[in-house]
Write a protein that holds these residues in place. Structure first.
Motif, PDB file in Angstrom:
ATOM      1  N   ALA A 100     -11.981  -2.781  -1.163  1.00  0.00           N
ATOM      2  CA  ALA A 100     -10.960  -2.053  -1.924  1.00  0.00           C
ATOM      3  C   ALA A 100     -10.246  -1.053  -1.020  1.00  0.00           C
ATOM      4  O   ALA A 100      -9.019  -0.930  -1.057  1.00  0.00           O
ATOM      5  CB  ALA A 100     -11.591  -1.336  -3.117  1.00  0.00           C
ATOM      6  N   MET A 132       0.846  -1.192   0.000  1.00  0.00           N
ATOM      7  CA  MET A 132       0.000   0.000   0.000  1.00  0.00           C
ATOM      8  C   MET A 132       0.882   1.242   0.000  1.00  0.00           C
ATOM      9  O   MET A 132       1.836   1.327   0.752  1.00  0.00           O
ATOM     10  CB  MET A 132      -0.893   0.002   1.241  1.00  0.00           C
ATOM     11  N   SER A 133       0.557   2.188  -0.855  1.00  0.00           N
ATOM     12  CA  SER A 133       1.381   3.389  -0.926  1.00  0.00           C
ATOM     13  C   SER A 133       0.606   4.579  -0.371  1.00  0.00           C
ATOM     14  O   SER A 133      -0.523   4.822  -0.754  1.00  0.00           O
ATOM     15  CB  SER A 133       1.799   3.660  -2.378  1.00  0.00           C
ATOM     16  N   GLU A 134       1.214   5.293   0.554  1.00  0.00           N
ATOM     17  CA  GLU A 134       0.591   6.488   1.134  1.00  0.00           C
ATOM     18  C   GLU A 134       0.550   7.587   0.071  1.00  0.00           C
ATOM     19  O   GLU A 134       1.500   7.775  -0.667  1.00  0.00           O
ATOM     20  CB  GLU A 134       1.430   7.003   2.316  1.00  0.00           C
ATOM     21  N   LEU A 135      -0.558   8.294   0.023  1.00  0.00           N
ATOM     22  CA  LEU A 135      -0.643   9.412  -0.920  1.00  0.00           C
ATOM     23  C   LEU A 135      -0.338  10.709  -0.190  1.00  0.00           C
ATOM     24  O   LEU A 135      -0.850  10.959   0.890  1.00  0.00           O
ATOM     25  CB  LEU A 135      -2.043   9.487  -1.527  1.00  0.00           C
ATOM     26  N   ARG A 163      -7.918  -2.840   1.491  1.00  0.00           N
ATOM     27  CA  ARG A 163      -6.731  -3.447   0.913  1.00  0.00           C
ATOM     28  C   ARG A 163      -5.801  -2.434   0.269  1.00  0.00           C
ATOM     29  O   ARG A 163      -4.580  -2.623   0.262  1.00  0.00           O
ATOM     30  CB  ARG A 163      -7.142  -4.470  -0.157  1.00  0.00           C
ATOM     31  N   CYS A 164      -6.365  -1.393  -0.315  1.00  0.00           N
ATOM     32  CA  CYS A 164      -5.558  -0.569  -1.218  1.00  0.00           C
ATOM     33  C   CYS A 164      -5.447   0.900  -0.845  1.00  0.00           C
ATOM     34  O   CYS A 164      -4.596   1.597  -1.395  1.00  0.00           O
ATOM     35  CB  CYS A 164      -6.135  -0.640  -2.634  1.00  0.00           C
ATOM     36  N   LEU A 165      -6.317   1.415   0.010  1.00  0.00           N
ATOM     37  CA  LEU A 165      -6.358   2.865   0.227  1.00  0.00           C
ATOM     38  C   LEU A 165      -6.180   3.205   1.704  1.00  0.00           C
ATOM     39  O   LEU A 165      -7.158   3.365   2.440  1.00  0.00           O
ATOM     40  CB  LEU A 165      -7.693   3.422  -0.297  1.00  0.00           C
ATOM     41  N   LEU A 170      -8.212   5.953   3.386  1.00  0.00           N
ATOM     42  CA  LEU A 170      -9.673   5.835   3.401  1.00  0.00           C
ATOM     43  C   LEU A 170     -10.062   4.747   4.406  1.00  0.00           C
ATOM     44  O   LEU A 170      -9.867   3.556   4.173  1.00  0.00           O
ATOM     45  CB  LEU A 170     -10.192   5.490   1.998  1.00  0.00           C
ATOM     46  N   ALA A 193      -5.644   8.707  -7.419  1.00  0.00           N
ATOM     47  CA  ALA A 193      -5.786   7.594  -6.473  1.00  0.00           C
ATOM     48  C   ALA A 193      -5.741   6.261  -7.219  1.00  0.00           C
ATOM     49  O   ALA A 193      -5.087   5.308  -6.775  1.00  0.00           O
ATOM     50  CB  ALA A 193      -7.092   7.721  -5.697  1.00  0.00           C
ATOM     51  N   VAL A 229      -9.116  11.414  -1.467  1.00  0.00           N
ATOM     52  CA  VAL A 229      -7.926  10.637  -1.116  1.00  0.00           C
ATOM     53  C   VAL A 229      -6.829  10.842  -2.161  1.00  0.00           C
ATOM     54  O   VAL A 229      -5.648  10.967  -1.832  1.00  0.00           O
ATOM     55  CB  VAL A 229      -8.302   9.136  -0.974  1.00  0.00           C
ATOM     56  N   GLY A 230      -7.234  10.917  -3.409  1.00  0.00           N
ATOM     57  CA  GLY A 230      -6.262  11.131  -4.483  1.00  0.00           C
ATOM     58  C   GLY A 230      -5.567  12.475  -4.366  1.00  0.00           C
ATOM     59  O   GLY A 230      -4.458  12.662  -4.858  1.00  0.00           O
ATOM     60  N   GLN A 231      -6.231  13.416  -3.713  1.00  0.00           N
ATOM     61  CA  GLN A 231      -5.634  14.739  -3.506  1.00  0.00           C
ATOM     62  C   GLN A 231      -4.909  14.818  -2.156  1.00  0.00           C
ATOM     63  O   GLN A 231      -4.436  15.876  -1.756  1.00  0.00           O
ATOM     64  CB  GLN A 231      -6.715  15.836  -3.574  1.00  0.00           C
ATOM     65  N   GLY A 277      -8.567  13.946  -8.677  1.00  0.00           N
ATOM     66  CA  GLY A 277      -8.148  13.127  -7.530  1.00  0.00           C
ATOM     67  C   GLY A 277      -8.394  11.647  -7.722  1.00  0.00           C
ATOM     68  O   GLY A 277      -7.565  10.804  -7.358  1.00  0.00           O
ATOM     69  N   GLY A 286     -13.151  -3.781  -5.765  1.00  0.00           N
ATOM     70  CA  GLY A 286     -13.069  -4.463  -4.470  1.00  0.00           C
ATOM     71  C   GLY A 286     -13.551  -5.901  -4.545  1.00  0.00           C
ATOM     72  O   GLY A 286     -13.165  -6.740  -3.736  1.00  0.00           O
ATOM     73  N   PHE A 300      -6.283  13.929   0.949  1.00  0.00           N
ATOM     74  CA  PHE A 300      -7.143  14.003   2.127  1.00  0.00           C
ATOM     75  C   PHE A 300      -7.115  12.652   2.860  1.00  0.00           C
ATOM     76  O   PHE A 300      -6.887  11.613   2.249  1.00  0.00           O
ATOM     77  CB  PHE A 300      -8.615  14.231   1.735  1.00  0.00           C
TER      78      PHE A 300
END
Lengths: 190, 190
Positions: free
Chosen positions: A67, A1-4, A70-72, A75, B67, A45-47, B63, B46, A49
Motif C-alpha cells: 500500500a 499518487m498525490s503528494e501530501l 503504490r499509494c503513499l 512513506l 491520508a 503522513v496524513g499531517q 492524520g 495493500g 510528515f
C-alpha cells in the motif's frame, strides 16, 4: 499518487524550533505492534510528515508495504531481512549481515534530514536475537537529530531502550486466533 | 490515486468459499489502539481489501483520515462524533444521536458487501459511556455476513465482546509522554 502537504497544525509542529522528537516503543506478545507503528506512520503522513520504515528480519512485502509503495509517496519502506525465520540461538551469517545493513539504513535515514519520523520495525527482536548490539541502537537514539521521531517495535524490548523511550506500550495477547487453529491470512497477518 | 487490485494471495483468501472473517479487539489504556486498527487497514488495503472505518466519538479528521481520503481509495473513513469530549456521566443528546448514527453506518457497511473489513474505532468507549447498548454491538457481530472481518477498538472493551472475539490485544501503558508534560501533537496524537 498525490503528494501530501503539511497541514497548518503539522507545519506548526514541524517548524517548532526546539521540537524534540519522541521515542516510542511497541512491545509485548500480542498482535498489533507493527500495525500500530504503520498506523502511526499513516497518521504522520496524513499531517505531511515524511516517514521511513525499516523492517528488520522481514524479507517479504506485507500488505502495508504494498500500500505504501503504490499509494503513499511520503512513506518509504525498506526491508532488511530474509523471508524465513531466524533461528534464535543460531542465526545465519546472512541474517546478521542484513540486520547490520538495516541499522546502517536506519542511521542514514535518521541523519538525512529527509524524514521527520523513522520507524525501526522488529528491531527489538533483532537485538534480542543478537543480530544487532543494543549499544548501537542506544547510540542511534541518543545521537539522532533531536527533532526526529523514532518508533521501535518488536517483542522483548530491552530495558535500556525502555529507559530511553518517552512512550512505551506493551501489547498483551488476551486471545489470538492462531490458538483456534486459524492460520496466517493475507490482509491480516501480512 | 491508484486503485489496488487484490494480490494472488489475497484473492485466494477473499474467494475462499467458507471463509469466516475474524473479530479483533484492541483495548487497554496504552497508546496504539486506533493506530493498530489503521495499520491493519493499511495491510488489508495493500492486499486489495476494501476497508471501511467508522470513528465513534470523533469529529475531527486525524492524520490517518486525511491520508486515507487523499491517497487510499479503498479505505473509507467516516466520522460519527463531535470534536469535543463526551462527558462520561452526562453525555449530550447529540453525542448519543451521533453514536447511533455511527452504529447505523456500521450495520450498513457490514451488510453492503462493499467491504471485506469494517473497523469500529472507539466503539468500546461508546458502549462504556452508554451511548450505544452492548446488545446492539453483539447483534452486529453475530448477524454480519460471516466473511466480513471486524475490528473493534477502545478502552473498556466489555466482557461480552471479548468473549465473541477471535483475537484480543490489550495495550498497556508502561510509559506515556503525556506524563512528562508533552502535549498532543499533529502526526502523533492526531
Amino acid at each position: 499518487m498525490s503528494e501530501l502537504e503539511p497541514t497548518a497544525d503539522a507545519r506548526e509542529t514541524l517548524l517548532e524550533k526546539y521540537r524534540r522528537g519522541l521515542v516510542q516503543v511497541y512491545t509485548g506478545n500480542g498482535k498489533g505492534k507493527t500495525t500500530a507503528a504503520f498506523g502511526q506512520a499513516l497518521r504522520a503522513v496524513g499531517q505531511g510528515f515524511r516517514v521511513c520504515i525499516i523492517q528488520f528480519m522481514k524479507g517479504r512485502k506485507y500488505g502495508e508495504f504494498l500500500a505504501a509503495e503504490r499509494c503513499l509517496p511520503n512513506l518509504t519502506v525498506r526491508l532488511s531481512g530474509l523471508d524465513s525465520f531466524v533461528m534464535r540461538d543460531n542465526p545465519a551469517p546472512l541474517d546478521i549481515e542484513l540486520a547490520k545493513q538495516g541499522l546502517a539504513l536506519a542511521r542514514e535515514a535518521v541523519a538525512s534530514g529527509d524524514y521527520e519520523m523513522v520507524i525501526l520495525d522488529e528491531i527489538n527482536v533483532a537485538v534480542d536475537f543478537k543480530l544487532i548490539p543494543v549499544a548501537e541502537v542506544i547510540d542511534l537514539i541518543q545521537t539522532r537529530p533531536p527533532a526526529v521521531d523514532l518508533i521501535l517495535t518488536g517483542r522483548y524490548a530491552p530495558p535500556e531502550i525502555i529507559a530511553l523511550a518517552d512512550t512505551v506500550s506493551e501489547i498483551h495477547e488476551i486471545k489470538h486466533h492462531y490458538n483456534a487453529g486459524i492460520k496466517d491470512r493475507a490482509g491480516i497477518e501480512y
